[in-house]
Write a protein that holds these residues in place. Structure first.
Motif, mmCIF file in Angstrom:
data_model
loop_
_atom_site.group_PDB
_atom_site.id
_atom_site.type_symbol
_atom_site.label_atom_id
_atom_site.label_comp_id
_atom_site.label_asym_id
_atom_site.label_seq_id
_atom_site.Cartn_x
_atom_site.Cartn_y
_atom_site.Cartn_z
ATOM 1 N N GLY A 139 0.810 -1.217 0.000
ATOM 2 C CA GLY A 139 0.000 0.000 0.000
ATOM 3 C C GLY A 139 0.836 1.255 0.000
ATOM 4 N N ILE A 140 0.120 2.362 -0.059
ATOM 5 C CA ILE A 140 0.774 3.679 -0.171
ATOM 6 C C ILE A 140 0.333 4.537 1.004
ATOM 7 N N ARG A 141 1.275 5.262 1.616
ATOM 8 C CA ARG A 141 0.946 6.283 2.615
ATOM 9 C C ARG A 141 1.117 7.623 1.902
ATOM 10 N N PRO A 142 -0.012 8.289 1.563
ATOM 11 C CA PRO A 142 0.101 9.500 0.748
ATOM 12 C C PRO A 142 0.873 10.605 1.466
ATOM 13 N N ARG A 143 1.735 11.283 0.745
ATOM 14 C CA ARG A 143 2.474 12.465 1.215
ATOM 15 C C ARG A 143 3.180 12.210 2.557
ATOM 16 N N PHE A 144 3.710 11.041 2.746
ATOM 17 C CA PHE A 144 4.341 10.649 4.014
ATOM 18 C C PHE A 144 5.666 11.396 4.213
ATOM 19 N N TYR A 145 6.386 11.602 3.123
ATOM 20 C CA TYR A 145 7.723 12.200 3.241
ATOM 21 C C TYR A 145 7.691 13.713 3.022
ATOM 22 N N GLU A 146 8.699 14.357 3.613
ATOM 23 C CA GLU A 146 8.919 15.792 3.386
ATOM 24 C C GLU A 146 10.256 15.957 2.675
ATOM 25 N N LYS A 147 10.499 17.165 2.195
ATOM 26 C CA LYS A 147 11.809 17.536 1.633
ATOM 27 C C LYS A 147 12.341 16.578 0.574
ATOM 28 N N PRO A 148 11.702 16.362 -0.552
ATOM 29 C CA PRO A 148 10.414 16.904 -0.970
ATOM 30 C C PRO A 148 9.263 15.983 -0.549
ATOM 31 N N VAL A 149 8.046 16.583 -0.580
ATOM 32 C CA VAL A 149 6.856 15.786 -0.245
ATOM 33 C C VAL A 149 6.713 14.662 -1.274
ATOM 34 N N GLU A 150 6.484 13.448 -0.793
ATOM 35 C CA GLU A 150 6.325 12.293 -1.690
ATOM 36 C C GLU A 150 5.571 11.187 -0.958
ATOM 37 N N ASP A 151 4.853 10.381 -1.704
ATOM 38 C CA ASP A 151 4.158 9.222 -1.105
ATOM 39 C C ASP A 151 5.184 8.191 -0.639
ATOM 40 N N ALA A 152 4.802 7.423 0.376
ATOM 41 C CA ALA A 152 5.616 6.277 0.798
ATOM 42 C C ALA A 152 4.950 4.997 0.334
ATOM 43 N N MET A 153 5.759 4.062 -0.152
ATOM 44 C CA MET A 153 5.257 2.711 -0.413
ATOM 45 C C MET A 153 5.557 1.892 0.839
ATOM 46 N N ILE A 154 4.544 1.212 1.364
ATOM 47 C CA ILE A 154 4.738 0.337 2.523
ATOM 48 C C ILE A 154 5.047 -1.053 1.968
ATOM 49 N N MET A 155 6.118 -1.666 2.451
ATOM 50 C CA MET A 155 6.482 -2.987 1.940
ATOM 51 C C MET A 155 6.634 -3.977 3.096
ATOM 52 N N TRP A 156 6.330 -5.239 2.809
ATOM 53 C CA TRP A 156 6.479 -6.315 3.796
ATOM 54 C C TRP A 156 7.235 -7.483 3.194
ATOM 55 N N ARG A 157 8.027 -8.106 4.014
ATOM 56 C CA ARG A 157 8.680 -9.374 3.655
ATOM 57 C C ARG A 157 8.268 -10.364 4.738
ATOM 58 N N ARG A 158 7.395 -11.282 4.365
ATOM 59 C CA ARG A 158 6.844 -12.202 5.356
ATOM 60 C C ARG A 158 7.440 -13.582 5.174
ATOM 61 N N SER A 159 7.618 -14.268 6.300
ATOM 62 C CA SER A 159 8.187 -15.610 6.207
ATOM 63 C C SER A 159 7.176 -16.587 5.628
ATOM 64 N N LYS A 160 5.884 -16.349 5.921
ATOM 65 C CA LYS A 160 4.832 -17.205 5.346
ATOM 66 C C LYS A 160 3.873 -16.298 4.593
ATOM 67 N N PRO A 161 3.404 -16.718 3.405
ATOM 68 C CA PRO A 161 2.465 -15.858 2.672
ATOM 69 C C PRO A 161 1.169 -15.686 3.451
ATOM 70 N N THR A 162 0.577 -14.492 3.381
ATOM 71 C CA THR A 162 -0.710 -14.295 4.065
ATOM 72 C C THR A 162 -1.821 -14.883 3.198
ATOM 73 N N ILE A 163 -2.693 -15.639 3.830
ATOM 74 C CA ILE A 163 -3.785 -16.282 3.085
ATOM 75 C C ILE A 163 -5.020 -15.401 3.226
ATOM 76 N N PRO A 164 -5.568 -14.946 2.091
ATOM 77 C CA PRO A 164 -6.758 -14.102 2.200
ATOM 78 C C PRO A 164 -7.905 -14.865 2.871
ATOM 79 N N THR A 165 -8.610 -14.219 3.764
ATOM 80 C CA THR A 165 -9.726 -14.898 4.440
ATOM 81 C C THR A 165 -11.032 -14.466 3.779
ATOM 82 N N SER A 166 -11.983 -15.372 3.703
ATOM 83 C CA SER A 166 -13.282 -14.979 3.166
ATOM 84 C C SER A 166 -14.311 -15.120 4.280
ATOM 85 N N PHE A 167 -15.292 -14.277 4.268
ATOM 86 C CA PHE A 167 -16.307 -14.290 5.321
ATOM 87 C C PHE A 167 -17.632 -14.747 4.754
#
Ligand SMILES: CC(C)(COP(=O)(O)OP(=O)(O)OC[C@H]1O[C@@H](n2cnc3c(N)ncnc32)[C@H](O)[C@@H]1OP(=O)(O)O)[C@@H](O)C(=O)NCCC(=O)NCCS
Length: 159
Positions: free
Chosen positions: A131-159
């Motif tokens: 995902g993206i955190r909009p305008r997270f950075y300053e000098k200059p203002v820029e979006d941040a990309m949030i990244m994860w490295r997981r040991s096990k893949p996350t399994i989508p859950t359905s309800f």
């Protein structure tokens, strides 16, 4: 042609490294940490700071802080004169290894959305965008990309 990997020595951050690491970060990042922050990190039992040395010169740095089995990668920087020679990759691999010894299995970080070199490196090491955190950075203002490295893949859950 790609330059060969730099034969760096990777070791834990010590309080005495704080001036050199702060100086390195100031060359690499628009919002660098202070010398004091690195000295504190060296003493923090929940954090790992790693320095890459080449011929006794600090050429790279990476750190993480652990919380409940997850590790937040805080800083990654390589001296501009030594980039694209595997320094940050080697630091991060060692950070994951030592983090694993602390019980950390999942790692996260934020990166400027336009930082192609860093995003390439993180994806090569198994991080995926979450995902993206909009305008997270300053000098200059820029979006941040949030990244994860997981040991096990996350399994989508359905309800
Ligand atoms: C990002 C950074 C830490 C990488 O350090 P490094 O020691 O050069 O990293 P490595 O050599 O291990 O890997 C760099 C990779 O990026 C690639 N790369 C370099 N410039 C690139 C670009 N403009 N676009 C895409 N990939 C690029 C290299 O080819 C290499 O990939 P490869 O090993 O698959 O060939 C360094 O560029 C840096 O200090 N940047 C400024 C600080 C920063 O942005 N830190 C990250 C904050 S989240």
């Amino acid at each position: 042609m790609k330059e060969p990997a730099l034969p760096v020595r990777i070791r834990r951050l010590a309080e005495q490294d704080a001036p050199a690491v702060a100086c390195l970060e100031a060359q690499c990042l628009s919002m660098p940490w202070s010398e004091r922050a690195f000295a504190d990190l060296a003493k923090d039992g929940n954090s790992i700071g790693l320095v890459a040395e080449w011929e006794r010169r600090v050429v790279g740095f990476a750190s993480l802080t652990g919380l409940s089995g997850e590790g937040e990668v805080n800083n990654v920087a390589t001296d501009p004169a030594f980039r694209c020679r595997g320094v940050a990759g080697a630091l991060l691999e060692e950070l994951f290894r030592q983090g694993g010894e602390m019980g950390i299995s999942d790692f996260t970080l934020e990166v400027r959305a336009g930082n192609a070199a860093a995003i390439h490196l993180y994806e090569r090491l198994g991080f995926q965008s979450a995902g993206i955190r909009p305008r997270f950075y300053e000098k200059p203002v820029e979006d941040a990309m949030i990244m994860w490295r997981r040991s096990k893949p996350t399994i989508p859950t359905s309800f």
